[in-house]
Design an enzyme around this catalytic site. Structure first.
Site, PDB file in Angstrom:
ATOM      1  N   TRP A   1       0.769  -1.043  -0.033  1.00  0.00           N
ATOM      2  CA  TRP A   1      -0.075   0.040  -0.042  1.00  0.00           C
ATOM      3  C   TRP A   1       0.792   1.174  -0.004  1.00  0.00           C
ATOM      4  CZ3 TRP A   1      -4.421  -0.941  -1.794  1.00  0.00           C
ATOM      5  CH2 TRP A   1      -5.186  -2.138  -1.649  1.00  0.00           C
TER       6      TRP A   1
ATOM      7  N   ASP B   1      -1.507   6.349   6.547  1.00  0.00           N
ATOM      8  CA  ASP B   1      -2.549   5.511   6.035  1.00  0.00           C
ATOM      9  C   ASP B   1      -2.692   4.706   7.451  1.00  0.00           C
ATOM     10  OD1 ASP B   1      -4.074   3.838   5.108  1.00  0.00           O
ATOM     11  OD2 ASP B   1      -2.788   3.228   3.363  1.00  0.00           O
TER      12      ASP B   1
ATOM     13  N   LYS C   1     -12.187  -1.854   7.038  1.00  0.00           N
ATOM     14  CA  LYS C   1     -11.475  -2.864   8.110  1.00  0.00           C
ATOM     15  C   LYS C   1     -11.909  -2.868   9.494  1.00  0.00           C
ATOM     16  CE  LYS C   1      -8.312  -3.286   4.081  1.00  0.00           C
ATOM     17  NZ  LYS C   1      -7.579  -2.335   3.378  1.00  0.00           N
TER      18      LYS C   1
HETATM   19  C1  LIG Z   1      -7.236  -1.801   2.014  1.00  0.00           C
HETATM   20  C2  LIG Z   1      -6.042  -0.733   2.514  1.00  0.00           C
HETATM   21  C3  LIG Z   1      -6.073   0.360   1.434  1.00  0.00           C
HETATM   22  C4  LIG Z   1      -6.966   0.184   0.169  1.00  0.00           C
HETATM   23  O1  LIG Z   1      -8.242   0.823   0.660  1.00  0.00           O
HETATM   24  P1  LIG Z   1      -9.305   1.169  -0.476  1.00  0.00           P
HETATM   25  O2  LIG Z   1     -10.555   1.739   0.607  1.00  0.00           O
HETATM   26  O3  LIG Z   1      -9.542  -0.335  -1.035  1.00  0.00           O
HETATM   27  O4  LIG Z   1      -8.806   2.273  -1.239  1.00  0.00           O
HETATM   28  C5  LIG Z   1      -4.875   1.188   1.698  1.00  0.00           C
HETATM   29  N1  LIG Z   1      -4.197   1.040   2.501  1.00  0.00           N
HETATM   30  C6  LIG Z   1      -4.188  -0.105   3.542  1.00  0.00           C
HETATM   31  C7  LIG Z   1      -3.074   0.078   4.282  1.00  0.00           C
HETATM   32  C8  LIG Z   1      -5.044  -0.873   3.150  1.00  0.00           C
HETATM   33  O5  LIG Z   1      -5.088  -2.065   4.193  1.00  0.00           O
END
Ligand SMILES: *Cc1c(COP(=O)(O)O)cnc(C)c1O
Length: 354
Positions: free
Chosen positions: A99, A166, A190
């Site tokens: 990511w 993030d 999540k």
């Molecule tokens: C799942 C995830 C993403 C992507 O998220 P989307 O909502 O599908 O764009 C980005 N960063 C991390 C750390 C993730 O676990």
């Protein structure tokens, strides 16, 4: 079913119950939550409650802005540099997983990127440490938890440049000084709720410094000015998010859930450490409390254990398609009983195979 899926992932049973009822009849109004206007007192109350629960649970300073936006975390990969990084300026990024790599690629569209450290040399199985962060960087970006590789940063880096993180896969899972960050983003699917909404927590002071014109929908200042209602927000996803935040508060907030999360992760890692058949590639000090990755060396045995998991109502336990093996996601809503159930299977399998 025991749901170890990495995202969209398990949510509390009571959230599913309440969300279902609201689809048929929201609060005895005779109307579904899906058909009421977003500029109604009923929806505004939902949005405001979600925002204030975020502030309360994360113990945010009064001045922090809480936005609930469309586009998922992936939109933040470019919205962040678009709003914070001038063409001739440099942002510092940590490269410690899939990511983060995607975030770096997007940032390069808007300015210079200085990758201050990377763990690519060992397949992102550890978190780099002891790297310098240039004092003149526009900001420093990192991923707090690497969902695919199973590593997690257990301390906030010391730096004077604005911190951007993030936190998609570990937000609200453990205590942290969230006020140290200039900008935090996280896709909801999540730990916070259903897919379709993205949490952004930010300091207004980092905005307004880029020269490029910004489309309104990409401009954080427009969203702040409009109270996160610049256009029709993802109404249902925000409602589910609010219900999940209420649930989290009822579980003792972040402190309460952290105790449970640590207990769940300890049981899985203790089981892995005790069985030579399974191994995790992740450096011990960087192990994620949210996503546990491991393998069985012999592919035939790996298949056999996957089959046993399926037969015992386990769901979402396989590793990301890019890495294979197993991955158990232990997000807030996963009950301890599910962890007991799968670790019992692991121990029994190891005993059978000698
Ligand atoms: C799942 C995830 C993403 C992507 O998220 P989307 O909502 O599908 O764009 C980005 N960063 C991390 C750390 C993730 O676990």
């Amino acid at each position: 079913m025991h749901n170890f899926n990495s995202g969209p992932s398990i949510l509390p049973r009571e959230v599913f119950q309440q969300a279902s009822e609201a689809i048929l009849d929201y609060n005895n109004s005779g109307l579904s939550i899906l058909e009421i206007g977003h500029r109604t007192p009923a929806f505004e109350a939902i949005l405001h409650e979600a925002q204030s629960l975020v502030k309360e649970l994360m113990q945010l300073d009064e001045a922090k802005k809480v936005l609930l936006l469309h586009g998922g975390a992936s939109t933040q990969f470019f919205q962040v540099p678009m709003n914070l990084l001038n063409e001739n300026a440099t942002a510092a990024y940590l490269d410690c997983g899939t990511w983060g790599t995607k975030a770096i690629k997007e940032a390069k569209l808007f300015g210079h990127v200085d990758v201050v450290a990377s763990s690519k040399d060992r397949n992102y199985s550890y978190i780099p440490k002891g790297y310098p962060i240039p004092g003149d960087a526009a900001y420093f970006h990192y991923t707090t938890n690497n969902t695919i590789e199973g590593t997690q940063m257990h301390a906030v880096p010391e730096t004077n440049v604005p911190l951007v993180a993030d936190m998609s896969s570990d937000i609200l899972s453990a205590a942290m000084d969230f006020n140290r960050f200039a900008l935090i983003y996280a896709g909801a699917q999540k730990n916070i709720g259903a897919a379709g909404v993205n949490l952004v927590v930010l300091d207004e002071s980092v905005l307004g410094k880029v020269q490029r014109p910004l489309p309104s929908m990409m401009d954080y200042r427009e969203h702040i000015k409009n109270g996160s209602m610049l256009n029709t927000p993802p109404v249902f996803a925000i409602f589910v998010c609010m219900l999940t935040l209420r649930w989290l508060k009822s579980k003792g907030g972040i402190a309460g859930i952290e105790t449970l999360n640590r207990k769940k992760a300890a049981l899985v890692y203790d089981t892995l450490d005790a069985i030579s058949l399974f191994h995790t590639p992740v450096a011990k000090e960087d192990r994620s409390l949210m996503n546990v990755v491991f393998r069985v060396d012999d592919p035939a045995l790996e298949k056999e254990f996957q089959q046993i998991c399926r037969e015992n109502n386990m769901y979402g336990f396989t590793g990301h398609r890019s890495v294979g093996g197993f991955r158990l996601s232990l997000y807030n809503a996963l009950p301890y009983e599910s962890v007991v159930a799968i670790t019992d299977l692991m121990s029994a399998f190891a005993k059978k195979k000698g």
